[in-house]
Motif scaffolding. Structure first.
Motif: not given
Length: 79
Positions: A35-44, A46-62
């Protein structure tokens, strides 16, 4: 069930939970780098919804893994 077998079961469950957390940490780091590589130069915006969705999915699996280690299973998770 004897006290000895109960302790062995508890130890096995703790070991499984620790293993699941270690696996999740490895997946978390790999996803983070991708994610950092793909979104490093993107505006917030763009990257915040992607990061948030991934983090929530990963927390749910944990959480599901931790609950499974306690022999608790849900058919539907919601928040």
């Amino acid at each position: 069930m004897t006290a000895t077998s109960a302790r062995a079961d508890d130890a096995g469950e703790r070991h499984l939970a620790a293993y699941e957390r270690q696996c999740m940490q490895g997946h978390t780091q790999a996803a983070r780098h991708a994610l950092l590589d793909a979104l490093a130069s993107a505006p917030e915006a763009e990257w915040l919804p992607v990061s948030r969705a991934k983090a929530i999915a990963m927390m749910m699996e944990m959480i599901k893994g931790d609950l499974a280690a306690l022999n608790i299973q849900h058919e539907v998770f919601f928040s």
